[in-house]
Scaffold this active site. Structure first.
Site, PDB file in Angstrom:
ATOM      1  CG  ASP A   1      -6.616   0.776   0.454  1.00 62.50           C
ATOM      2  OD1 ASP A   1      -6.668   1.692   1.569  1.00 62.50           O
ATOM      3  OD2 ASP A   1      -5.415   0.726   0.147  1.00 62.50           O
TER       4      ASP A   1
ATOM      5  CB  THR B   1      -1.993   5.808  -1.896  1.00 64.15           C
ATOM      6  OG1 THR B   1      -1.977   4.282  -1.896  1.00 64.15           O
ATOM      7  CG2 THR B   1      -3.255   6.150  -0.922  1.00 64.15           C
ATOM      8  CB  THR B   2       0.768   2.958  -5.436  1.00 63.06           C
ATOM      9  OG1 THR B   2       0.716   2.013  -4.300  1.00 63.06           O
ATOM     10  CG2 THR B   2       2.101   2.735  -6.262  1.00 63.06           C
TER      11      THR B   2
ATOM     12  CG  ASP C   1      -1.622   1.059   1.421  1.00 62.71           C
ATOM     13  OD1 ASP C   1      -2.407   1.404   0.196  1.00 62.71           O
ATOM     14  OD2 ASP C   1      -1.829   1.843   2.418  1.00 62.71           O
TER      15      ASP C   1
END
Length: 536
Positions: free
Chosen positions: A392, A99-100, A66
């Protein structure tokens, strides 16, 4: 005089540092690109994990892919890198996923900007081109978005597809059918409120990930007091945060002189009477269950048992807050006015066994949408990563219920946006066109990295994908990483939330633009350590 005016003047305090122009810009680019390179191997369904080792005595081990968790855990000193770390935190708080992607896209934009600045193109020209590119990419994404909110069966299928797509890049990818159904069921119970506080996640070691289940009620990881009823129906609950441990003498910092032990016994009796009076005040509320945030000592526990009241002690603060929310009660600290206190209600409280642990199960709570997800797993690291993955998915699903539009994943949306940006660049005169072309190239890097991480020939796959999108037949074409080919995302059910994709595009372009504007980095002088002449 002329030579005097040319002499360099230092206006900063001794120890302060300054980086100017190209040096400052290069420092920013290197920091941001390093952060992007750190997390880009975790992108996509075949992304790799990172092991994060804590620096304390415990040496806590975290295994995760994550992006937000990785960036939160590492200490960075570079100011531009800190901007990207903060941006991934905002992405995590705002929509819960991507997020990545957002970090990698911002880093790729800055990588392209570095090449453009080397060609002597001014940062403001690049920013101007990027802004126009962002606008057309956003419009193309909006046009490609599909809304099935009026058709409940199609919308349910959309939610399942989004959950599967979100979980396919996580630890739970091999059990994504089980967990996507579990996540959708939990979010659908919220009836559109999107209040994830009503979904409680409990982690219990043992069993396998497939033993995880959704419980339609509330589970509290505590034990019921000694000699008290273990099962109770139609319960009135008083939730409190008060000291119930004063049945022994506690007079700190003072001395009590007595001439016999009988006097000590008298003081103890006075303390006990005080506690008995407090318990009687609590019982006047007409309750049959008392849950306290703090400890309950033996004497008050015994009094509650005699009154036939179930007493639960030391419920952690998050547990008490959530319990007050789902049972419809309020946390109380004083008990003088029972008529002003709002009690919680539920139909049944009983003890249940999960693995080897005993938990308290509340069913028929006032907030009907409340539920608990019980996660099982072999190690604590697996459980922690499963919780992050599920969190998530729950965040993305709750956002999708509020904003029901969806877009196709697997690099499809990025290629679609890159195509319209390239078309705009072909129609634009001047240097801005070069900046737009670089923006399109950065967008195409996301499917390239996804293919690289899966071990496939990214150059061949992205070229095929680009050709499919250029023919206008490929509005739904993306990467099928199970087969290592390009495929139709609509048929494969690879769907993502429009909200997540839009946020990735806007956050990455804004962060890259902000870093690109920098032409000076000034570091304050470190604070001098003053010797402590008055040690305690």
């Amino acid at each position: 005089m002329a030579s005097l005016s040319m002499a360099p003047i230092n206006i900063f305090k001794n120890g302060a540092d300054e980086e100017k122009a190209e040096t400052a810009r290069l420092s920013s680019f290197i920091g941001a690109i390093a952060i992007g390179d750190l997390v880009k191997s975790t992108l996509g369904p075949k992304g790799m994990d990172k092991i994060l080792l804590g620096g304390g005595k415990q040496g806590l081990v975290t295994v995760t892919n994550d992006g937000a968790t990785i960036l939160k855990s590492i200490g960075v000193d570079n100011p531009a890198a800190k901007v990207l770390v903060d941006m991934s935190k905002v992405q995590d708080d705002e929509v819960g996923d991507g997020t990545t992607s957002v970090t990698v896209l911002a880093a790729e934009l800055l990588r392209e900007a570095e090449l453009l600045i080397a060609k002597k193109i001014h940062p403001q020209t690049i920013i101007s081109g990027w802004r126009k590119a962002t606008q057309v990419a956003r419009d193309a994404l909006r046009e490609a978005a599909v809304d099935h909110s009026n058709d409940s069966a199609a919308f349910q299928e959309d939610l399942l597809n989004i959950a599967r797509t979100t979980l396919s890049s996580k630890l739970l990818t091999h059990h994504k059918a089980h967990f996507s159904q579990l996540a959708v069921d939990a979010v659908m119970r919220l009836k559109g409120s999107g209040d994830l506080e009503a979904i409680h996640i409990i982690k219990k070691l043992g069993g396998s990930l497939t033993d995880s289940y959704l419980d339609e009620g509330f589970l509290l990881d505590k034990k019921i007091g000694v000699n008290q009823p273990k099962r109770m129906e139609n319960v009135n609950i008083l939730i409190a945060n008060t000291g119930m441990d004063t049945d022994k003498i506690k007079i700190f910092g003072s001395r009590v002189r007595v001439d016999s032990t009988a006097k000590v016994a008298e003081i103890e009796m006075a303390e006990k009477e005080k506690m008995k009076e407090k318990v009687e005040r609590i019982l006047k509320h007409g309750i049959n269950c008392f849950i306290n945030r703090q400890l309950i000592y033996n004497y008050p526990e015994q009094l509650f048992a005699q009154a036939g009241v179930m007493a639960i002690e030391h419920a952690d603060f998050a547990g008490v807050e959530r319990l007050a929310l789902v049972t419809g009660g309020e946390i109380t600290s004083t008990f003088d006015h029972p008529e002003l206190v709002k009690l919680g209600h539920c139909k049944l409280i009983e003890e249940v066994m999960i693995g080897e642990d005993t938990l308290i199960h509340f069913s028929g709570v006032a907030m009907g949408e409340a539920c608990t997800i019980v996660l099982r797993g072999a190690t604590q690291q697996i459980l922690d990563e499963a919780e992050r993955s599920l969190h998530d998915a729950l965040c993305v699903l709750s956002q999708t219920i509020k904003e029901p539009r969806t877009v196709y994943g697997g690099g499809c949306s990025e290629m679609l946006m890159a195509r319209v940006v390239t078309d705009l660049a072909n129609r634009t005169a001047g240097k801005e066109a070069v900046a737009m072309e670089s923006f399109a190239k950065a967008l195409r890097m996301l499917p390239t990295i996804i293919a690289d991480n899966a071990g496939y020939d990214s150059a061949d796959l992205v070229a095929q994908l680009r050709a499919a999108h250029q023919d206008n037949k490929g509005g739904t074409w993306g990467l099928d990483m199970n087969e290592g080919t390009i495929g139709n995302m609509a048929e494969l059910g690879i769907t993502e939330s429009f909200q997540v994709k839009r946020q990735v595009l806007l956050s990455a372009s804004e962060a890259a633009e902000m870093i690109l504007r920098v032409d000076n980095i000034i570091k304050a002088a470190p604070r001098k350590r003053v010797p402590d002449h008055h040690p305690c």
